[in-house]
Scaffold this motif. Structure first.
Motif, mmCIF file in Angstrom:
data_model
loop_
_atom_site.group_PDB
_atom_site.id
_atom_site.type_symbol
_atom_site.label_atom_id
_atom_site.label_comp_id
_atom_site.label_asym_id
_atom_site.label_seq_id
_atom_site.Cartn_x
_atom_site.Cartn_y
_atom_site.Cartn_z
ATOM 1 N N CYS A 12 -2.555 10.990 -1.488
ATOM 2 C CA CYS A 12 -3.205 9.813 -0.638
ATOM 3 C C CYS A 12 -2.417 9.887 0.913
ATOM 4 O O CYS A 12 -1.652 9.633 1.090
ATOM 5 C CB CYS A 12 -2.889 8.689 -1.109
ATOM 6 S SG CYS A 12 -3.736 7.249 -0.299
ATOM 7 N N GLU A 14 -4.357 8.107 3.180
ATOM 8 C CA GLU A 14 -4.673 6.785 3.764
ATOM 9 C C GLU A 14 -4.622 5.836 2.912
ATOM 10 O O GLU A 14 -5.902 5.858 2.123
ATOM 11 C CB GLU A 14 -6.030 6.692 4.790
ATOM 12 C CG GLU A 14 -6.127 5.654 5.411
ATOM 13 C CD GLU A 14 -7.748 5.762 6.235
ATOM 14 O OE1 GLU A 14 -8.316 4.543 6.384
ATOM 15 O OE2 GLU A 14 -7.882 6.720 6.766
ATOM 16 N N GLU A 15 -3.872 4.746 2.725
ATOM 17 C CA GLU A 15 -4.071 3.618 1.683
ATOM 18 C C GLU A 15 -5.663 3.266 1.596
ATOM 19 O O GLU A 15 -5.985 2.852 2.494
ATOM 20 C CB GLU A 15 -3.149 2.646 2.027
ATOM 21 C CG GLU A 15 -2.854 1.613 1.021
ATOM 22 C CD GLU A 15 -1.806 0.780 1.498
ATOM 23 O OE1 GLU A 15 -0.556 1.057 1.102
ATOM 24 O OE2 GLU A 15 -1.837 -0.407 1.894
ATOM 25 N N THR A 17 -7.377 0.093 -0.398
ATOM 26 C CA THR A 17 -6.988 -1.564 -0.735
ATOM 27 C C THR A 17 -8.477 -2.091 -1.030
ATOM 28 O O THR A 17 -9.596 -1.845 -0.593
ATOM 29 C CB THR A 17 -6.419 -2.204 0.091
ATOM 30 O OG1 THR A 17 -7.137 -2.563 1.404
ATOM 31 C CG2 THR A 17 -5.012 -1.738 0.557
ATOM 32 N N ILE A 26 -3.767 -2.858 -3.994
ATOM 33 C CA ILE A 26 -3.440 -1.529 -3.470
ATOM 34 C C ILE A 26 -4.150 -0.703 -4.415
ATOM 35 O O ILE A 26 -3.732 -0.580 -5.826
ATOM 36 C CB ILE A 26 -2.133 -1.184 -3.186
ATOM 37 C CG1 ILE A 26 -1.834 -1.968 -1.973
ATOM 38 C CG2 ILE A 26 -2.205 0.464 -2.798
ATOM 39 C CD1 ILE A 26 -0.332 -1.560 -1.546
ATOM 40 N N PHE A 28 -5.038 2.771 -4.309
ATOM 41 C CA PHE A 28 -4.507 4.205 -3.905
ATOM 42 C C PHE A 28 -3.256 4.206 -2.619
ATOM 43 O O PHE A 28 -3.737 3.866 -1.605
ATOM 44 C CB PHE A 28 -5.347 5.414 -3.614
ATOM 45 C CG PHE A 28 -6.350 5.363 -4.691
ATOM 46 C CD1 PHE A 28 -6.013 6.387 -5.896
ATOM 47 C CD2 PHE A 28 -7.504 4.983 -4.825
ATOM 48 C CE1 PHE A 28 -6.785 6.463 -7.034
ATOM 49 C CE2 PHE A 28 -8.279 5.054 -5.804
ATOM 50 C CZ PHE A 28 -7.977 5.890 -7.012
ATOM 51 N N ALA A 29 -2.055 4.318 -3.018
ATOM 52 C CA ALA A 29 -1.039 4.118 -2.111
ATOM 53 C C ALA A 29 -0.753 5.082 -1.194
ATOM 54 O O ALA A 29 -0.836 6.334 -1.620
ATOM 55 C CB ALA A 29 0.174 3.458 -2.653
ATOM 56 N N TYR A 30 -0.527 5.211 0.108
ATOM 57 C CA TYR A 30 -0.104 6.014 0.846
ATOM 58 C C TYR A 30 1.219 7.015 0.607
ATOM 59 O O TYR A 30 2.132 6.575 -0.009
ATOM 60 C CB TYR A 30 0.362 5.466 2.374
ATOM 61 C CG TYR A 30 0.788 6.462 3.534
ATOM 62 C CD1 TYR A 30 -0.171 7.452 3.792
ATOM 63 C CD2 TYR A 30 1.975 6.610 3.913
ATOM 64 C CE1 TYR A 30 0.064 8.340 5.233
ATOM 65 C CE2 TYR A 30 2.169 7.465 4.882
ATOM 66 C CZ TYR A 30 1.271 8.408 5.541
ATOM 67 O OH TYR A 30 1.667 9.358 6.365
ATOM 68 N N LYS A 31 1.013 8.474 0.757
ATOM 69 C CA LYS A 31 1.803 9.488 0.346
ATOM 70 C C LYS A 31 1.937 9.772 -1.328
ATOM 71 O O LYS A 31 2.747 10.191 -1.725
ATOM 72 C CB LYS A 31 3.158 9.315 0.921
ATOM 73 C CG LYS A 31 3.014 9.484 2.361
ATOM 74 C CD LYS A 31 4.563 9.466 2.972
ATOM 75 C CE LYS A 31 4.213 10.146 4.499
ATOM 76 N NZ LYS A 31 5.845 10.121 5.154
ATOM 77 N N GLU A 32 1.474 8.685 -1.984
ATOM 78 C CA GLU A 32 1.442 8.784 -3.447
ATOM 79 C C GLU A 32 0.754 9.899 -3.774
ATOM 80 O O GLU A 32 -0.302 10.232 -3.350
ATOM 81 C CB GLU A 32 1.034 7.455 -4.368
ATOM 82 C CG GLU A 32 2.047 6.109 -4.046
ATOM 83 C CD GLU A 32 3.471 6.603 -4.676
ATOM 84 O OE1 GLU A 32 3.451 7.182 -5.719
ATOM 85 O OE2 GLU A 32 4.348 6.458 -3.949
ATOM 86 N N TYR A 34 -1.863 11.863 -6.855
ATOM 87 C CA TYR A 34 -2.659 11.386 -8.105
ATOM 88 C C TYR A 34 -3.332 12.559 -8.716
ATOM 89 O O TYR A 34 -3.805 13.468 -8.326
ATOM 90 C CB TYR A 34 -3.715 10.276 -7.514
ATOM 91 C CG TYR A 34 -3.036 9.036 -7.063
ATOM 92 C CD1 TYR A 34 -2.828 7.980 -7.960
ATOM 93 C CD2 TYR A 34 -2.971 8.973 -5.484
ATOM 94 C CE1 TYR A 34 -2.236 6.593 -7.321
ATOM 95 C CE2 TYR A 34 -2.579 7.631 -5.084
ATOM 96 C CZ TYR A 34 -2.224 6.764 -5.920
ATOM 97 O OH TYR A 34 -1.666 5.423 -5.442
ATOM 98 N N HIS A 67 -9.490 10.192 2.831
ATOM 99 C CA HIS A 67 -8.185 9.686 2.109
ATOM 100 C C HIS A 67 -7.264 10.385 1.396
ATOM 101 O O HIS A 67 -6.122 9.845 1.032
ATOM 102 C CB HIS A 67 -8.763 8.457 1.148
ATOM 103 C CG HIS A 67 -9.443 7.330 2.041
ATOM 104 N ND1 HIS A 67 -8.940 6.395 2.541
ATOM 105 C CD2 HIS A 67 -10.841 7.246 2.035
ATOM 106 C CE1 HIS A 67 -9.815 5.543 3.248
ATOM 107 N NE2 HIS A 67 -11.125 6.206 2.795
#
Length: 79
Positions: A12, A14-15, A17, A26, A28-32, A34, A67
């Motif tokens: 991700c 860009e987060e 929300t 949230i 999809f969280a930034y830098k996570e 998936y 994103h």
């Protein structure tokens, strides 16, 4: 077949929300990272499905690129 596609992972960039009542959730969280599935077609637009912890997101290639970035064997790539 409708369930065929390339399974991979994405990060991700860009987060994302969603506001439920007065609470901001949230999705999809930034830098996570998936799991996702990419369905490519020569005649139609690419289709992406991203699997979050509680939600799954279906989107077009344009929406995906806003994103997320695909991850290929430990490296990152734009497409």
């Amino acid at each position: 077949m409708s369930n065929e596609g390339k399974r991979c992972y994405c990060r991700c960039i860009e987060e994302m929300t969603m506001i439920i009542g007065k609470t901001e959730e949230i999705l999809f969280a930034y830098k996570e990272i998936y799991p996702c599935m990419v369905r490519r077609s020569d005649t139609e637009a690419n289709y992406y499905k991203i699997y979050g912890k509680e939600f799954a997101l279906s989107c077009s290639e344009v929406e995906f690129n806003e994103h997320f970035r695909l991850i290929h064997h430990g490296g990152m790539s734009k497409k």
